[in-house]
Design an enzyme around this catalytic site. Structure first.
Site, PDB file in Angstrom:
ATOM      1  CG  LEU A 396      -2.255  -0.736   1.056  1.00  0.00           C
ATOM      2  CD1 LEU A 396      -2.024  -2.230   0.904  1.00  0.00           C
ATOM      3  CD2 LEU A 396      -3.175  -0.456   2.234  1.00  0.00           C
ATOM      4  CD  GLU A 398      -2.109   4.311  -2.463  1.00  0.00           C
ATOM      5  OE1 GLU A 398      -3.106   3.600  -2.260  1.00  0.00           O
ATOM      6  OE2 GLU A 398      -1.322   4.677  -1.546  1.00  0.00           O
ATOM      7  CG  HIS A 465     -14.008   4.114  -0.892  1.00  0.00           C
ATOM      8  ND1 HIS A 465     -13.939   4.530   0.407  1.00  0.00           N
ATOM      9  CD2 HIS A 465     -13.114   3.101  -1.017  1.00  0.00           C
ATOM     10  CE1 HIS A 465     -13.050   3.797   1.071  1.00  0.00           C
ATOM     11  NE2 HIS A 465     -12.539   2.914   0.234  1.00  0.00           N
TER      12      HIS A 465
END
Length: 659
Positions: A396, A398, A465
């Site tokens: 994780l 980015e 999201h």
């Protein structure tokens, strides 16, 4: 200072001497020029030259180095012509950035150097990407990247080390520990005793060396590089040192206790090595003077050439063109009439699969994309066909993965990076807008990276999201933004984005994944980036939109048979199709711009302003925008529906028709 020459010959020692003396002499000259106002800024590496020089000369010339402010010895150690180096410092066109960036903010593929950006940490991941490319090509090479002790506090440091450890990347992380991050002492930067304490936590080897001992630096890096070429893995080297001048000259050194200068001046890397060579009779008083005079002559010759070059002549067309690597694609159309009905998600998967077949150098990276197939199952089954080397699960992190994409571009590889949700790109924002977007403009290195961005609301997924964040990047020259609304466009534009050697953000609305389907060609094909498409044609109004907005507008017009409208699907947002917009505006005279993103500062505002400036005489009414509320995306379905522009669309169409 203890110098151990081991098996090194006199020629080896003299090469190190010339290597460490040249940047010192250049610095002394630059400080004079700075006082004279002939250069504008200088970041001094006096006191730290042994690290740059020793590390550079220890590597093979075709192995990449990623330096920082105080690594002049990297550039001189790679034999960069001094006139070009000095022209770079002066902002001349004969430098490496055409006057667009300063000092050591540049790279040179010819010399296997990748320059820094001011944010320091992001280049650590770029080194990972270069090393990954070598690993995939089974090339036995090492990559070396520098970080200061202050810059190592950034999250990019953790991400780059963690990925390098997990993936076994042959990277040497060289930490120049000079005790200060600008003026902040290490005691206020971190609590651990030294950087070698970090190694066990990451599962990597670490070493601590005297960073002022050029022979120790050279020997350590030489052995480390030889080791990781045979057994790929990262190694962290902490080089203990001290800078004798300010972070940059204007900042001074008043914040540093005087006793530190008194201690470290005795460990001067140039003077101590020079004395050792004289004691060993490798160097004589006469040869010492001769070498100094020879190097000073080369410096003056380089300066004369650089100062003779005029300052850049501004050229708007060249500035705009250099934001992107030139690319004139030949559109690929299917040769077979065979089609299959595919959902939006299937079309994206089909495009990815065929692009992997089309480009052997393409690698896909993202969280959970391998065996799991991604959270939306776009890459399901890819591991079985292409293997885990090309379909790579990532930690994780980015920022690191986007940086790795740029590093792979340096080695002529393509990458597609999946953001699990478009919202998560914030963790990689710096890499996207400052590294990917600016790299070609700054020093001609393109970023052959596509970032897939599952986006949009309507699924009750809440504020983190569901965001439509394309406008964040719309303002950033150097990027391209693609946003398809149909399965046919999704496949063709994705293939085109991967073919393009420039960075592309590819937005895919999550609500469309399994709600729309159409017949699309089975074969590989591409569509033109930057070209809009008329979805419906009419005479009353023009609805300019993209993504989910195309479907909202289409459904609304089905309930309003009395309205005849052009629906123009932009498909590409950067660059957007100004010609197509102008044509529809001139045709109907009434314009509504619809997008899911929030209203203020959205893409609709820019297009509206452009229409007002360029098509005002054709308008029969104001350009009307319809967009989501200026709030975060709410979770509860009733609140989310209020947030979205759908409920306000019919009212705005009716308002526009009154003009």
């Amino acid at each position: 200072m203890n110098f151990n020459r081991k098996q090194y010959t006199e020629d080896d020692l003299l090469a190190l001497y010339r290597g460490i003396l040249l940047p010192r002499l250049i610095e002394e000259r630059m400080l004079i020029l700075l006082r004279q106002g002939r250069i504008t800024k200088w970041f001094s590496g006096i006191g730290q030259e042994a690290i740059s020089v020793g590390a550079t000369l220890a590597l093979n010339p075709d192995e990449y180095i990623l330096p920082l402010h105080r690594n002049l010895g990297v550039f001189t150690g790679r034999n960069i012509p001094l006139d070009r180096l000095f022209a770079q410092f002066q902002g001349k066109t004969t430098g490496f950035t055409k006057g667009r960036d300063r000092s050591f903010h540049f790279g040179s593929k010819e010399h296997h150097i990748v320059g820094m950006i001011s944010h320091l940490g992001p280049q650590l991941a770029v080194a990972d990407g270069i090393a990954l490319a070598d690993l995939l090509d089974r090339k036995q090479k090492a990559t070396l990247v520098f970080s200061g002790d202050g810059g190592a506090s950034e999250g990019d440091f953790h991400e780059a080390l963690n990925v390098a450890a997990v993936w076994g990347l042959p990277v040497i992380f060289m930490i120049e520990n000079n005790g200060y991050g600008l003026s902040t002492p290490n005691s206020e930067q971190f609590k651990f005793a030294s950087f070698i304490d970090k190694g066990p936590a990451y599962g990597i080897d670490t070493l601590q060396i005297d960073g002022n001992n050029v022979l120790e630096v050279y020997d350590t890096v030489r052995q480390a590089a030889a080791s990781i070429r045979q057994n790929p893995r990262p190694i962290l080297i902490e080089a203990m040192t001290f800078r004798m001048r300010g972070h940059e000259e204007a900042s001074g050194t008043k914040y540093v206790p005087q006793e530190l200068f008194e201690k470290w001046v005795k460990k001067d890397p140039v003077e101590n090595f020079e004395k050792y060579l004289l004691d060993e009779m490798v160097l004589t008083s006469r040869s010492q003077v001769a070498i100094r005079e020879e190097l000073k002559s080369l410096i003056e010759e380089g300066l004369d050439k650089a100062f003779a070059v005029p300052m850049p002549e501004p050229n708007v067309a060249e500035e705009l063109a250099d934001m992107y690597r030139p690319f004139a694609p030949a559109l690929i159309t299917p040769t077979s009439p065979n089609t299959t009905e595919k959902r939006f998600v299937d079309a994206i998967s089909d495009g990815l699969r065929q692009s992997l077949e089309h480009y052997p150098e393409l690698v896909i990276m993202g969280q959970d994309i391998a065996e799991y197939g991604g959270v939306f199952k776009v890459t399901e089954g890819f591991v079985e066909q292409f293997g885990k080397q090309r379909i790579r699960n990532t930690p994780l992190c980015e920022s690191a993965i986007v940086g790795i994409g740029l590093g792979m571009s340096v080695k002529e590889k393509k990458s597609v990076i999946e953001m699990q949700f478009a919202d998560f790109v914030t963790s990689a924002f710096n890499q996207v807008v400052n590294n990917l977007a600016k790299s070609h403009y700054r020093w001609g290195q393109n970023a052959d990276v596509v970032i897939r961005m599952p986006t949009g609301a309507g699924t009750a997924a809440g504020p983190f999201h569901s965001q439509s964040n394309e406008a964040w990047f719309f303002h950033t020259p150097g990027l391209k933004i693609v946003y398809p609304s149909s399965p046919y466009d999704a496949k063709g534009l994705l293939n085109a984005a991967i073919a393009d050697p420039n960075p592309v953000l590819y937005f895919e609305h999550k609500l469309l994944y399994r709600s729309v389907a159409s017949q699309i060609p089975d074969e590989y094909y591409t569509l033109e980036i930057g070209k809009a498409k008329l979805v419906t044609e009419g005479d009353d109004i023009s609805i300019i939109t993209y993504g989910m907005g195309v479907h909202w507008a289409t459904r609304l017009l089905q309930t309003m048979p009395e309205v005849s409208a052009d629906i123009l699907d932009l498909r590409t947002l950067l660059p957007w199709d100004q010609e197509a917009v102008a044509q529809t505006v001139k045709k109907t005279g009434r314009v509504l711009i619809l997008h899911e993103d929030t209203l203020t500062g959205g893409i609709g505002a820019e297009i509206s302003a452009w229409i007002s400036e360029n098509c005002f005489n054709y308008l029969d009414g104001p350009v009307i925008r319809v967009a989501s509320l200026d709030t975060a995306v709410p979770f509860s379905p009733p609140l989310e529906q209020q947030f979205l522009p759908v409920q306000r669309l019919q009212e705005k169409v009716a308002q526009l028709l009154k003009y």
